[in-house]
Design a protein around this motif. Structure first.
Motif, PDB file in Angstrom:
ATOM      1  N   VAL A 135      37.125  31.873  52.014  1.00  0.00           N
ATOM      2  CA  VAL A 135      37.811  30.735  52.622  1.00  0.00           C
ATOM      3  C   VAL A 135      38.500  29.897  51.538  1.00  0.00           C
ATOM      4  O   VAL A 135      39.583  29.358  51.734  1.00  0.00           O
ATOM      5  CB  VAL A 135      36.801  29.879  53.432  1.00  0.00           C
ATOM      6  N   ASN A 136      37.887  29.820  50.354  1.00  0.00           N
ATOM      7  CA  ASN A 136      38.440  29.012  49.258  1.00  0.00           C
ATOM      8  C   ASN A 136      39.195  29.852  48.220  1.00  0.00           C
ATOM      9  O   ASN A 136      39.483  29.357  47.131  1.00  0.00           O
ATOM     10  CB  ASN A 136      37.311  28.263  48.542  1.00  0.00           C
ATOM     11  N   ALA A 137      39.504  31.099  48.548  1.00  0.00           N
ATOM     12  CA  ALA A 137      40.066  32.019  47.533  1.00  0.00           C
ATOM     13  C   ALA A 137      41.313  31.464  46.855  1.00  0.00           C
ATOM     14  O   ALA A 137      41.461  31.540  45.632  1.00  0.00           O
ATOM     15  CB  ALA A 137      40.364  33.372  48.172  1.00  0.00           C
ATOM     16  N   CYS A 138      42.203  30.892  47.632  1.00  0.00           N
ATOM     17  CA  CYS A 138      43.455  30.393  47.061  1.00  0.00           C
ATOM     18  C   CYS A 138      43.186  29.214  46.113  1.00  0.00           C
ATOM     19  O   CYS A 138      43.735  29.160  45.008  1.00  0.00           O
ATOM     20  CB  CYS A 138      44.383  29.978  48.190  1.00  0.00           C
ATOM     21  N   ALA A 139      42.325  28.311  46.541  1.00  0.00           N
ATOM     22  CA  ALA A 139      41.990  27.149  45.695  1.00  0.00           C
ATOM     23  C   ALA A 139      41.286  27.601  44.417  1.00  0.00           C
ATOM     24  O   ALA A 139      41.510  27.050  43.339  1.00  0.00           O
ATOM     25  CB  ALA A 139      41.102  26.175  46.473  1.00  0.00           C
ATOM     26  N   ILE A 140      40.452  28.610  44.540  1.00  0.00           N
ATOM     27  CA  ILE A 140      39.753  29.160  43.364  1.00  0.00           C
ATOM     28  C   ILE A 140      40.770  29.797  42.404  1.00  0.00           C
ATOM     29  O   ILE A 140      40.747  29.564  41.199  1.00  0.00           O
ATOM     30  CB  ILE A 140      38.670  30.175  43.798  1.00  0.00           C
ATOM     31  N   ALA A 141      41.681  30.582  42.967  1.00  0.00           N
ATOM     32  CA  ALA A 141      42.687  31.265  42.137  1.00  0.00           C
ATOM     33  C   ALA A 141      43.565  30.267  41.387  1.00  0.00           C
ATOM     34  O   ALA A 141      43.992  30.524  40.263  1.00  0.00           O
ATOM     35  CB  ALA A 141      43.545  32.175  43.011  1.00  0.00           C
ATOM     36  N   LYS A 142      43.817  29.118  42.024  1.00  0.00           N
ATOM     37  CA  LYS A 142      44.705  28.115  41.418  1.00  0.00           C
ATOM     38  C   LYS A 142      43.954  27.005  40.683  1.00  0.00           C
ATOM     39  O   LYS A 142      44.562  26.038  40.219  1.00  0.00           O
ATOM     40  CB  LYS A 142      45.551  27.464  42.528  1.00  0.00           C
ATOM     41  N   ALA A 143      42.624  27.150  40.562  1.00  0.00           N
ATOM     42  CA  ALA A 143      41.812  26.021  40.078  1.00  0.00           C
ATOM     43  C   ALA A 143      42.100  25.616  38.645  1.00  0.00           C
ATOM     44  O   ALA A 143      41.924  24.455  38.278  1.00  0.00           O
ATOM     45  CB  ALA A 143      40.324  26.355  40.232  1.00  0.00           C
ATOM     46  N   ASP A 144      42.542  26.561  37.810  1.00  0.00           N
ATOM     47  CA  ASP A 144      42.747  26.217  36.394  1.00  0.00           C
ATOM     48  C   ASP A 144      43.746  27.200  35.791  1.00  0.00           C
ATOM     49  O   ASP A 144      43.762  28.371  36.172  1.00  0.00           O
ATOM     50  CB  ASP A 144      41.406  26.315  35.648  1.00  0.00           C
ATOM     51  N   PRO A 145      44.558  26.717  34.824  1.00  0.00           N
ATOM     52  CA  PRO A 145      45.532  27.626  34.187  1.00  0.00           C
ATOM     53  C   PRO A 145      44.877  28.804  33.461  1.00  0.00           C
ATOM     54  O   PRO A 145      45.539  29.793  33.161  1.00  0.00           O
ATOM     55  CB  PRO A 145      46.256  26.729  33.184  1.00  0.00           C
ATOM     56  N   ARG A 146      43.588  28.703  33.156  1.00  0.00           N
ATOM     57  CA  ARG A 146      42.911  29.832  32.496  1.00  0.00           C
ATOM     58  C   ARG A 146      42.723  31.022  33.420  1.00  0.00           C
ATOM     59  O   ARG A 146      42.473  32.132  32.967  1.00  0.00           O
ATOM     60  CB  ARG A 146      41.503  29.411  32.029  1.00  0.00           C
ATOM     61  N   MET A 147      42.789  30.783  34.708  1.00  0.00           N
ATOM     62  CA  MET A 147      42.550  31.867  35.667  1.00  0.00           C
ATOM     63  C   MET A 147      43.629  32.935  35.523  1.00  0.00           C
ATOM     64  O   MET A 147      44.818  32.654  35.635  1.00  0.00           O
ATOM     65  CB  MET A 147      42.545  31.319  37.095  1.00  0.00           C
ATOM     66  N   ALA A 148      43.189  34.163  35.248  1.00  0.00           N
ATOM     67  CA  ALA A 148      44.124  35.268  35.060  1.00  0.00           C
ATOM     68  C   ALA A 148      43.984  36.312  36.166  1.00  0.00           C
ATOM     69  O   ALA A 148      44.860  37.162  36.322  1.00  0.00           O
ATOM     70  CB  ALA A 148      43.883  35.933  33.707  1.00  0.00           C
ATOM     71  N   ALA A 149      42.889  36.248  36.897  1.00  0.00           N
ATOM     72  CA  ALA A 149      42.679  37.246  37.952  1.00  0.00           C
ATOM     73  C   ALA A 149      41.638  36.751  38.945  1.00  0.00           C
ATOM     74  O   ALA A 149      40.803  35.889  38.620  1.00  0.00           O
ATOM     75  CB  ALA A 149      42.219  38.571  37.341  1.00  0.00           C
ATOM     76  N   ILE A 150      41.729  37.310  40.142  1.00  0.00           N
ATOM     77  CA  ILE A 150      40.699  37.044  41.155  1.00  0.00           C
ATOM     78  C   ILE A 150      40.306  38.401  41.746  1.00  0.00           C
ATOM     79  O   ILE A 150      41.160  39.261  41.964  1.00  0.00           O
ATOM     80  CB  ILE A 150      41.199  36.042  42.234  1.00  0.00           C
ATOM     81  N   ALA A 151      39.002  38.574  41.928  1.00  0.00           N
ATOM     82  CA  ALA A 151      38.514  39.892  42.337  1.00  0.00           C
ATOM     83  C   ALA A 151      37.681  39.788  43.605  1.00  0.00           C
ATOM     84  O   ALA A 151      37.196  38.710  43.967  1.00  0.00           O
ATOM     85  CB  ALA A 151      37.670  40.494  41.217  1.00  0.00           C
TER      86      ALA A 151
END
Lengths: 296, 95
Positions: A135-151
């Motif tokens: 449910v929060n996948a998009c917010a998690i993916a965009k949470a910080d500029p360090r995020m490079a991938a979501i699995a």
């Protein structure tokens, strides 16, 4: 496109032999696992071993470390020990809220400053393993500029849905699509769940082709055999590369002639087709396919 | 200075690993290392040096070390010793 993550191969964190040989299988990334692959009584030993390997062994690929979740008694100790050794990436399991990403990103930033590493040089990724996380996948993916991938962490996710794994993976269809959409919104990589198919290449290839078609950039792997198969699926064919070159050459010519709509190989070429052609050429360049390969 | 007050162990006897056991000794009796390894002749001196240096850096002046090596790299030896040390030095949990 400057880094591929077609294959992110898990390596158990408390096994020195496997840590030593982890770099030889050609995976785009290796993930040293401090979480599920390590017994509760050996968490301290695994983090010391992984930190030592990250510090001393020169690996030919991206090195990620899957820490224990920060809500467990081990997560913060993992970060304290591992960040000093400077892995390329921290992978958070069981992500459910963007705040978790921010907490870890802040700790990474402090460690980079403390040990004199370039700011932002340690990346992050998170795996979604529950309905709440999805449910929060998009917010998690965009949470910080360090995020490079979501699995996607399929096994835990399936358990959370109160269902079981099937051959065609229907139970993961919604989550897979949602993860890809979240990754595209955040402009980061989408990584599919591990496959437990180890002795049936055809079945594994079917799954690999399906997740590629869904838009995933790669897959978490649990066996070196899966690396070769994944790369086979993700490498553009010589025919695809040649066609992409014809499209881009055609566009270049059309621009020079100031003509409008063009056709290549009898098909109209418009924006999305150009984007796809550019992606194939960029991909071919990263995997080392030169023009001669494409002309074969 | 770090004083080892109890027996602690880390590592396994799997290939490429090393099992290290630390035991307390009387203060002032120095570092005693007992090493078993299939590559004792070729690398015994190097393994001892890694162990001694790591103990020195941790401020341990007296300990008995039993190391059963199965072909571990230096980074593995250092990691296993660090874990054994932390386990040896951690506070006893009071009931």
């Amino acid at each position: 496109m400057n880094r591929l993550r077609r294959t992110m191969m898990y390596v158990p964190g408390n096994n020195p032999g496997k840590l030593q040989s982890a770099g030889i299988y050609g995976a785009d990334s290796i993930i040293f696992d401090l979480e599920d692959a390590v017994a509760v009584t050996e968490k301290d030993a695994a983090r010391d071993l992984v930190a030592s390997a990250v510090r001393d062994i020169r690996y030919p690929c991206e090195v990620a470390v899957r820490i224990n979740h920060i809500s467990t008694p081990f997560g913060h100790d993992d970060l304290r020990c591992i960040l000093e050794a400077k892995p390329d990436m921290i992978r958070l399991p069981k992500a459910e809220y963007p705040e978790e990403i921010k907490v870890i990103a802040d700790l990474i930033g402090r460690a980079e400053a403390k040990y004199g590493y370039p700011a932002g040089s340690i990346k992050m990724m998170a795996s979604i393993e529950s309905a709440q996380g999805l449910v929060n996948a998009c917010a998690i993916a965009k949470a910080d500029p360090r995020m490079a991938a979501i699995a996607l962490g399929g096994e835990d996710f399936i358990a959370d849905l109160n269902t079981t794994r099937s051959a065609d993976g229907a139970e993961l269809a919604y989550a897979r699509s949602q993860i890809v959409v979240a990754a595209r919104v955040a402009k980061i990589h989408a990584i599919d769940s591990v496959s437990t198919i180890l002795n049936d290449d055809e079945a594994f290839l079917r799954e690999a082709r399906m997740i590629k078609q869904l838009g995933f950039d790669g897959k978490s792997c649990v066996h070196p055999r899966q690396v070769e198969l994944m790369h086979k699926v993700y490498t553009p064919t010589a025919k695809e590369v040649a066609q992409a070159r014809r499209i881009l050459d055609g566009i270049k010519l059309a621009l020079e002639r100031k003509s409008g709509v063009i056709a290549v190989d009898g098909k109209m070429v418009d924006g999305p087709i150009i984007t796809r052609a550019e992606r194939i050429i960029a991909y071919a360049a990263v995997v080392g396919m030169n023009k001669e390969d494409a002309d074969e | 200075m770090a004083v080892i007050r109890r027996v602690a162990q880390a590592g396994t006897v799997e290939s490429s690993d090393i099992m290290i056991t630390l035991s307390p000794v009387e203060a002032g009796s120095g570092i005693e290392i007992e090493l078993e390894s299939p590559v004792l002749r070729q690398f015994g001196r190097q393994i001892r040096k890694v162990l001694e240096t790591a103990l020195q850096e941790a401020g341990v002046a007296a300990a008995k070390v039993y190391a059963n090596d199965k072909g571990a790299l230096d980074c593995t030896i250092r990691a296993r010793l660090k874990t054994a040390l932390n386990r040896a030095l951690e506070e006893e949990v009071k009931a």
